[in-house]
Design a protein around this motif. Structure first.
Motif, PDB file in Angstrom:
ATOM      1  N   PRO B 575      38.120  63.218  47.184  1.00 16.79           N
ATOM      2  CA  PRO B 575      36.678  63.491  47.094  1.00 16.79           C
ATOM      3  C   PRO B 575      35.869  62.316  47.631  1.00 16.79           C
ATOM      4  N   GLU B 576      36.381  61.102  47.428  1.00 14.67           N
ATOM      5  CA  GLU B 576      35.649  59.925  47.910  1.00 14.67           C
ATOM      6  C   GLU B 576      35.568  59.934  49.436  1.00 14.67           C
ATOM      7  N   ARG B 577      36.675  60.281  50.075  1.00 12.77           N
ATOM      8  CA  ARG B 577      36.680  60.279  51.533  1.00 12.77           C
ATOM      9  C   ARG B 577      35.710  61.330  52.073  1.00 12.77           C
ATOM     10  N   GLU B 578      35.779  62.507  51.508  1.00 12.28           N
ATOM     11  CA  GLU B 578      34.868  63.541  51.989  1.00 12.28           C
ATOM     12  C   GLU B 578      33.437  63.271  51.533  1.00 12.28           C
ATOM     13  N   GLY B 579      33.312  62.509  50.445  1.00 13.74           N
ATOM     14  CA  GLY B 579      31.991  62.217  49.900  1.00 13.74           C
ATOM     15  C   GLY B 579      31.125  61.402  50.852  1.00 13.74           C
ATOM     16  N   ARG B 580      31.753  60.754  51.812  1.00 12.63           N
ATOM     17  CA  ARG B 580      30.964  59.960  52.768  1.00 12.63           C
ATOM     18  C   ARG B 580      29.965  60.836  53.516  1.00 12.63           C
ATOM     19  N   LEU B 581      30.329  62.103  53.667  1.00 13.17           N
ATOM     20  CA  LEU B 581      29.464  63.018  54.409  1.00 13.17           C
ATOM     21  C   LEU B 581      28.181  63.325  53.624  1.00 13.17           C
ATOM     22  N   ALA B 582      28.218  63.074  52.317  1.00 17.43           N
ATOM     23  CA  ALA B 582      27.048  63.379  51.492  1.00 17.43           C
ATOM     24  C   ALA B 582      26.176  62.148  51.287  1.00 17.43           C
ATOM     25  N   ALA B 583      26.524  61.044  51.956  1.00 21.83           N
ATOM     26  CA  ALA B 583      25.791  59.796  51.750  1.00 21.83           C
ATOM     27  C   ALA B 583      24.314  59.960  52.077  1.00 21.83           C
ATOM     28  N   GLY B 584      23.485  59.305  51.284  1.00 21.51           N
ATOM     29  CA  GLY B 584      22.065  59.328  51.591  1.00 21.51           C
ATOM     30  C   GLY B 584      21.374  60.539  51.016  1.00 21.51           C
ATOM     31  N   GLN B 585      22.130  61.501  50.571  1.00 20.96           N
ATOM     32  CA  GLN B 585      21.525  62.679  49.969  1.00 20.96           C
ATOM     33  C   GLN B 585      21.554  62.507  48.453  1.00 20.96           C
ATOM     34  N   ARG B 586      20.834  63.356  47.786  1.00 26.10           N
ATOM     35  CA  ARG B 586      20.881  63.289  46.327  1.00 26.10           C
ATOM     36  C   ARG B 586      22.327  63.516  45.884  1.00 26.10           C
ATOM     37  N   PRO B 587      22.726  62.801  44.821  1.00 28.26           N
ATOM     38  CA  PRO B 587      24.127  62.922  44.416  1.00 28.26           C
ATOM     39  C   PRO B 587      24.464  64.375  44.095  1.00 28.26           C
ATOM     40  N   GLU B 588      25.529  64.846  44.684  1.00 26.25           N
ATOM     41  CA  GLU B 588      25.955  66.218  44.443  1.00 26.25           C
ATOM     42  C   GLU B 588      26.469  66.271  43.009  1.00 26.25           C
ATOM     43  N   THR B 589      25.977  67.191  42.272  1.00 29.27           N
ATOM     44  CA  THR B 589      26.377  67.239  40.867  1.00 29.27           C
ATOM     45  C   THR B 589      27.761  67.850  40.736  1.00 29.27           C
ATOM     46  N   ASN B 590      28.639  67.089  40.082  1.00 31.50           N
ATOM     47  CA  ASN B 590      29.988  67.569  39.802  1.00 31.50           C
ATOM     48  C   ASN B 590      30.700  68.130  41.026  1.00 31.50           C
ATOM     49  N   GLU B 591      30.420  67.514  42.152  1.00 36.24           N
ATOM     50  CA  GLU B 591      30.994  68.019  43.396  1.00 36.24           C
ATOM     51  C   GLU B 591      32.510  68.096  43.316  1.00 36.24           C
ATOM     52  N   SER B 592      33.096  67.048  42.705  1.00 31.88           N
ATOM     53  CA  SER B 592      34.546  66.938  42.785  1.00 31.88           C
ATOM     54  C   SER B 592      35.253  68.057  42.035  1.00 31.88           C
ATOM     55  N   GLN B 593      34.596  68.669  41.101  1.00 32.00           N
ATOM     56  CA  GLN B 593      35.342  69.686  40.354  1.00 32.00           C
ATOM     57  C   GLN B 593      35.565  70.959  41.168  1.00 32.00           C
ATOM     58  N   HIS B 594      34.918  71.064  42.293  1.00 28.45           N
ATOM     59  CA  HIS B 594      35.161  72.236  43.118  1.00 28.45           C
ATOM     60  C   HIS B 594      36.358  72.038  44.040  1.00 28.45           C
ATOM     61  N   TYR B 595      36.940  70.869  43.970  1.00 29.28           N
ATOM     62  CA  TYR B 595      38.096  70.614  44.820  1.00 29.28           C
ATOM     63  C   TYR B 595      39.359  71.253  44.265  1.00 29.28           C
ATOM     64  N   VAL B 596      40.261  71.566  45.181  1.00 33.15           N
ATOM     65  CA  VAL B 596      41.601  71.967  44.784  1.00 33.15           C
ATOM     66  C   VAL B 596      42.409  70.682  44.647  1.00 33.15           C
ATOM     67  N   ARG B 597      42.885  70.424  43.456  1.00 31.53           N
ATOM     68  CA  ARG B 597      43.569  69.148  43.208  1.00 31.53           C
ATOM     69  C   ARG B 597      45.080  69.282  43.331  1.00 31.53           C
ATOM     70  N   VAL B 598      45.670  68.219  43.879  1.00 27.20           N
ATOM     71  CA  VAL B 598      47.125  68.160  43.950  1.00 27.20           C
ATOM     72  C   VAL B 598      47.620  67.584  42.629  1.00 27.20           C
ATOM     73  N   ALA B 599      48.578  68.276  42.000  1.00 26.32           N
ATOM     74  CA  ALA B 599      49.038  67.831  40.682  1.00 26.32           C
ATOM     75  C   ALA B 599      49.857  66.552  40.779  1.00 26.32           C
ATOM     76  N   ASN B 600      50.568  66.390  41.897  1.00 30.76           N
ATOM     77  CA  ASN B 600      51.429  65.208  42.049  1.00 30.76           C
ATOM     78  C   ASN B 600      51.160  64.518  43.380  1.00 30.76           C
ATOM     79  N   PRO B 601      49.940  63.976  43.549  1.00 27.77           N
ATOM     80  CA  PRO B 601      49.619  63.369  44.848  1.00 27.77           C
ATOM     81  C   PRO B 601      50.480  62.139  45.114  1.00 27.77           C
TER      82      PRO B 601
END
Ligand SMILES: [Zn+2]
Lengths: 358, 879
Positions: B575-601
């Motif tokens: 999420p941090e890497r993709e979050g760079r694209l949202a820089a300068g905008q209002r913080p996306e609320t709970n953006e990361s919870q919409h991600y599909v997470r890898v259980a064993n990254p």
């Protein structure tokens, strides 16, 4: 008068001999054969001559005119040739300077190799079948005869998807969602789709399954977390292991050259039985032994086998009536062998210096 | 598995076959030999250009120069305390050999040895590994003077002979080694390193490989004869076994040996164990390992007296309840959740019901099939040994070994399945070796609890089956012969060949699957090489294309033709890497919870599946920031959780949707361009940088290449379009086809750009929804080329700066519909000549119709156009 003509001719030819450019030549033309030139003056004053003189002078004047004009023509050609020679000399390039390039597009090497493989398979009647990258354990393993906790799973460590972000759990071998470890789930999808069209007499299948696959590995020069795979699947009545050998021999010779030597070595995959690895004689060293083939003279390029009865059954094909074969290969591995690429990370690193070599 | 050839020869006659022949046969039959390590046997030599077959390492021992010799006396060195001089006989003559070996140092000055010591002796000129060098360096023994004494030969260490890396002392051979015999003949060896496939665990032992070779060569398998004398009280009267769950533990066997002497095993045995990758411990532990490697049945040795003591205590405690004798009771059961066991490696492990324990009175003895407990292990003081051989459920063992990260020789075998029939054979073989190497007396009998005896599967095989699956013609007798070599029991019946699997195999089923299992064995035994190559003769399937794949391939070709380089990137990001694209905008609320997470990254920066293909490409551009001109694209999937929320209206049959609880995998195209429009050359210095219109031009060409019509571009407003927040608000546009937004492009928002390590140039990006784009209907047919001559005319109009060019153009097209066939903007001018707040737009018009047009016709239309522009956007014709 004749003396005068001789005078004119002599003076004109003499002055012509000093001319070496186009502009001076034009001045000379006007001055010597132009309307108001001394020669033309002679023609203009023709009326003043006696009857007897006219033909003599006339002929003489004409001869001078022809002589001057042809001298002019010769001179003009010489001047032109000299000018051309000069300009050619001036335009001379340093042909060793680098050429001017344009930006051209290229396909990623993996795409190029996928296309190459699919092109050959298409000619052999295998049509492209694609399916999803994230699968259920059922499709990725269980239906392909990898029961939960089966030791064969050790060959394919998986990335699991968290079932639910709120619980944070989801990693299990029983009923989880995972990044597909091979394109083989597509075999089940394809067989089920085909057999659904006519459950009593399912149609024959001949497909190629390309796509990205994922294994739980550390990223090193030798191992990657994702890689492309192309599988082939043929299901029908009367397909034999001998057919598998024949088909893959054809494929390998299209791929690696008509003279490629290959061997079939017994192996194990849960979804095929009998299973085999296909080795091709090392095309780097010709089988003498080198780094690429680890001194064995052979390169492992394909895994294959007769579709396991359990897999046929799971696909809706009665194993008592239908047989089939499947095979799989890695386009990146093929590229690495072919181009002596010693670091698999180059593929997804996408460094322009790597990409532009393909 | 590492397998010394000498060991293999105990069970099969391999005369006439070279080591490479053996390795080749095994490899083709599925026992792939990864490497051959020579330790004494003659090595193959390859002439230039001759084909290798195997990765080969090691050393051959010269038969003339390296022989068995005996040390007759160990003398002090005149000038060096730590060296000794050996009086040695090599079978032909006496030699004096200098050595610093610590393991014979204690014999210094002891005079003539009562019992000579046998050693491996290398004469002058021998080629050996240099014992003192790092790694393995070959050297040739040369004559030298060491501290005033001539040295020209040596008694060898294991390292010098390539047996192990050990260089601490010289090898001391068994007493029966024949003096003068070439060492290569006495114990020359070669080790095959074999990869064991998951379904071939039955072959992860010497007998297993010998059996395969017997099938492949037709040579006879010489099965071991297990015979020993017994005496004393029978083990059956001393030990009793209780199995709680026969599914987890189908069989448990113990035998007893008394009065053993814990000492080193014979050197021959130690050497084989070392070559097989095992560390020799003592005669008892070595016997369990040796028998395991030979037969494939892992064994476990307990100190009998420890168990007996426990039993007596337990008995004493329960005397009151009427117990009379101290019989050792061993039980096996599933562990309780949270139960603890300290294993041999000293680690306390917390268990669950998945684990199986071997249990004695007063505590657990071992984690079944994986590792023993420390309390009951064999020590130097052990006198009596209870030897266990058991069968376990391979799934449980695999899970246990995986969970506790305890790979061992035992768990390797048990987790792949060891047939219960092997248990008693293993125990008997182990006891036999213990008696041979540790002395002692074997107690009569075995305690053999065998509650779940597997049935040996039976399959009927016919020549038709063989023909149908393998494509070869074999009669029943031929099939029978092939299978009998692998110890299948075959009987010809009127239905076909009745085949019963031998009692060491767990990989043969019954019915249609069993048939495939047996046919595989027919094929392997027959030899894959001998099966012909044929062409498929079945019907060709109905032909059907793959429109999605074909369309994407077409799209790739178009993009490449537009000068774009394709990239292929990782699906896993953070999420941090993709979050760079949202820089300068209002913080996306709970953006990361919409991600599909890898259980064993594998790493935090690869913890989720990507939601933005554009970020993937931007990261690649960032890595290539040094490159002068970059134009890249990627076509691929992004991953969205499947919320099964129909209200979003996102259900589209063409997108890989989240059926069966899976993810949505929409297909996307991302394009990034930055840097010089054309790469600089020696005569072209500063190329203008890619800008918005370079991207737009490519998009126009791309869409026309896809034969899409009704395309329009509108300003993308980040304040109303949440998908455009990464774009420069004044340089962002939506691409519409038939009024539907199919993509978005523009220059990267400066604050977003700052988050990446880019160069100076603007970053121009585009992203398209391919699932939508793909389903839009393309135009069909082509326009015919008119026969009549066209009239070309340029007009320039002055409009307010706020008027969009697209509005002017569409007014021209509307007004001139039917006759104005092409409108091309060729100049935009702002400046003094047109006045502040104004701009001049110059168009080149093409008039053409079915009839030949005159200048007057064109002028009339032009006048209409100018008038329309005046009315609609206040345009003035620029004269
Ligand atoms: Zn090679």
């Amino acid at each position: 008068m004749l003396d005068k003509l001789n005078e004119i001719k002599k003076a004109a030819l003499e002055s012509l001999s000093f001319i070496n450019d186009q502009a001076a030549l034009e001045v000379w033309r006007v001055a010597n054969v132009g309307r108001s030139s001394p020669l033309m003056q002679v023609f203009a004053e023709f009326g003043k001559l006696s009857k007897e003189q006219r033909p003599v002078i006339g002929a003489a004047a004409n001869r001078v005119k022809v002589a001057l004009e042809s001298a002019l023509e010769v001179k003009a050609q010489a001047v032109k040739n000299a000018a051309l020679a000069k300009s050619l000399e001036e335009e001379k390039l340093d042909v060793t300077l680098p050429g001017r390039i344009v930006n051209i597009g290229r396909l990623h090497p993996s795409t190029q190799q996928l296309r190459h493989v699919l092109f050959i398979l298409a000619e052999m009647g295998f049509q492209v079948y694609t399916s999803r990258e994230v699968e259920t354990d059922e499709y990725n393993f269980q239906l392909l005869n990898f029961p939960p906790h089966h030791p064969a799973r050790d060959m394919q460590d998986s990335f699991y998807i968290e079932a639910d972000p709120s619980t944070g759990s989801g990693r299990s071998e029983d009923n989880s969602i995972l990044m597909r470890t091979h394109t083989s789930p597509g075999q089940i999808h394809a067989m089920r789709e085909a057999s659904a069209t006519n459950p009593q007499n399912p149609p024959p299948i001949r497909i190629a399954l390309p796509g990205m696959c994922f294994r739980y590995e550390q990223i090193t020069a030798r191992s990657e977390i994702q890689f492309n795979q192309v599988e082939g699947l043929a299901v029908g009545e009367g397909i034999t292991f001998a057919d598998l050998k024949g088909t893959l021999t054809d494929f390998v010779r299209r791929m690696f050259g008509a003279g490629a030597r290959l061997r079939f070595r017994a192996s194990y995959f849960p979804f095929t039985e009998p299973s085999a690895e296909v080795d091709v004689e090392c095309f780097v060293c010709g089988g003498v032994g080198c780094q690429v083939c680890k001194n064995s003279g052979w390169l492992e390029i394909l895994g294959c086998g007769m579709v396991h009865p359990t897999v046929l059954q799971n696909g809706g094909y009665d194993p008592r009536r239908y047989t089939g074969f499947a095979f799989g290969m890695g386009p990146e591995r093929q590229l690495m062998l072919k181009n002596k690429i010693n670091d698999i990370r180059y593929f997804w690193g996408n460094d322009v210096r790597f990409l532009e070599q393909f | 598995m590492k397998l010394p050839i000498s060991w293999l020869k105990d069970f099969i006659d391999l005369d006439g076959l070279t080591v490479e022949d053996i390795a080749r046969k095994l490899t083709l039959a599925g026992l792939e030999v990864d490497e051959i390590l020579y330790a004494g046997l003659e090595m193959p030599t390859y002439k230039d250009g001759e084909k290798h077959e195997f990765k080969t390492n090691g050393i051959a021992w010269d038969k003339e120069k390296i022989v068995v010799a005996e040390i007759r006396e160990v003398k002090a060195h005149p000038n060096a305390d730590k060296l000794t001089l050996l009086d040695l006989f090599d079978g032909q003559q006496e030699q004096v050999v200098l050595t610093g070996a610590p393991n014979i140092f204690h014999l210094k000055g002891a005079g003539k040895l009562a019992k000579p010591i046998k050693v491996a002796y290398a004469k002058e000129g021998s080629t050996l590994y240099d014992g003192h060098a790092e790694g393995l360096q070959l050297m040739t023994l040369k004559r030298a003077k060491i501290r005033g004494v001539d040295s020209y030969s040596m008694a060898c260490s294991e390292k010098e002979l390539g047996i192990t890396e050990e260089h601490e002392g010289i090898i001391i051979l068994d007493d029966d080694a024949p003096v003068g015999m070439p060492l290569a003949d006495y114990m020359g060896d070669a080790v095959l390193d074999i990869s064991i496939l998951p379904n071939m665990a039955r072959n992860a032992n010497v007998i297993g490989v010998a059996r395969e070779l017997a099938a492949l060569t037709g040579h006879e398998l010489k099965k071991p004869t297990i015979k020993f004398k017994t005496s004393g009280e029978s083990v059956e009267d001393l030990v009793e076994i209780e199995i709680e769950n026969s599914e987890l533990n189908p069989r448990f066997v113990v035998g007893l040996i008394r009065d053993v002497e814990i000492k080193p095993s014979p050197y021959t045995i130690q050497r084989r164990l070392k070559l097989a990758g095992q560390r020799p411990i003592n005669s008892i532990v070595d016997a369990t390992n040796y028998a395991m490697i030979e037969l494939g049945e892992p064994l476990h040795a307990f100190d009998y007296d420890v168990l007996k003591e426990r039993a007596q205590k337990a008995c004493a405690e329960s005397k009151s309840k009427g117990a009379v004798e101290a019989k050792i009771k061993i039980s096996t059961r599933a562990a309780k959740d949270g139960e603890k066991l300290t294993t041999l490696d000293g680690i306390e492990r917390t268990l669950t019901s998945m684990h199986v324990l071997v249990w004695g009175e007063k505590g657990s003895l071992s984690l079944a099939g994986v590792m023993g407990g420390s309390e009951s292990e064999v020590t130097d003081r052990t006198k009596n040994v209870l030897l266990e051989g058991a069968a376990w459920n391979f799934i449980n063992i695999r899970r246990t070994a995986k969970q506790h990260n305890l790979p061992s020789e035992a768990s390797f075998r048990f987790s792949r399945g060891v047939h219960p029939a092997m248990a008693d054979q293993g125990v008997k073989r182990g006891l036999q070796y213990m008696a041979e190497w540790a002395g002692g007396v074997i107690a009569p009998g075995l305690v053999d609890e065998y509650p779940l005896k597997p049935k040996d599967p039976t399959v009927i095989v016919t020549p038709q089956d063989v023909k149908r699956l393998l494509g070869i013609e074999l009669n029943v007798e031929e099939i029978s012969a092939l299978l009998t070599r692998l110890e299948f029991k075959c009987r010809i019946t009127k239905h076909g060949l009745r085949v019963t699997a031998p009692p060491h195999r767990m990989d043969i089923a019954e019915g249609v699957i069993g048939l495939a299992d047996v046919l595989e064995e027919v094929a392997r035994s027959y030899g894959y090489d001998n099966i012909p190559t044929t062409t498929m003769s079945d019907a060709l399937p109905p032909q059907a294309g793959n429109p999605v794949h074909e369309w994407e391939e077409h799209l790739r070709d178009l993009l490449v033709a537009l000068g774009l380089q394709e990239v292929v990137t990782y699906r896993m990001t953070s999420p941090e890497r993709e979050g760079r694209l949202a820089a300068g905008q209002r913080p996306e609320t709970n953006e990361s919870q919409h991600y599909v997470r890898v259980a064993n990254p594998i790493a935090p920066e690869r913890s989720v599946l990507r939601k933005s293909l554009l970020t993937s490409v931007l990261e690649i551009v960032e890595k290539n920031a040094r490159v002068e001109s970059i134009a890249m694209f990627e076509i691929g999937s992004i991953f969205e959780p499947n919320n099964n929320d129909s209200s979003t209206g996102s259900h589209r049959p063409d997108v890989l949707s989240g059926e069966r609880g899976l993810l949505n995998e929409p297909r996307k195209l991302a394009i990034v361009m930055t840097g010089a429009r054309i790469a600089s050359a020696w005569d072209v210095k500063d190329s203008p940088a890619f800008d918005f219109f370079d991207m737009k031009g490519r998009i126009e060409l791309l869409l026309s290449g896809l034969r899409l019509a009704d395309i329009s571009y509108t300003e993308a407003d980040p304040s109303t379009n949440p998908k455009a927040t990464h774009l420069h608000p004044g340089k962002a546009a939506e691409v519409k086809v038939n009024g539907q937004i199919v993509g978005l492009f523009g220059e990267l928002y400066p604050l977003v750009k700052e988050k990446f390590e880019f160069g100076e140039s603007a970053i121009i990006v585009a992203e398209f929804d391919l699932d939508l784009l793909r389903t839009l209907p393309p135009t069909h047919g082509i326009k015919s080329m008119p026969e009549t001559p066209p009239i070309y005319e340029d007009i320039a109009v002055i409009v307010d700066d706020s008027v969009q060019a697209s509005a002017v153009e569409s007014l021209i097209r509307q007004t001139g519909a039917g006759t104005v066939t092409d409108v091309r903007l060729f100049d935009v001018y702002r400046g003094d000549q047109v006045g502040a707040g104004k701009k001049s737009l110059a168009y080149s018009l093409t008039y053409q119709s079915d009839k030949t047009m005159t200048d007057a016709d064109a002028a009339a239309i032009r006048n209409r156009i100018v008038k329309r522009l005046e009315q609609a956007v206040g345009a003035k014709l620029r004269s």
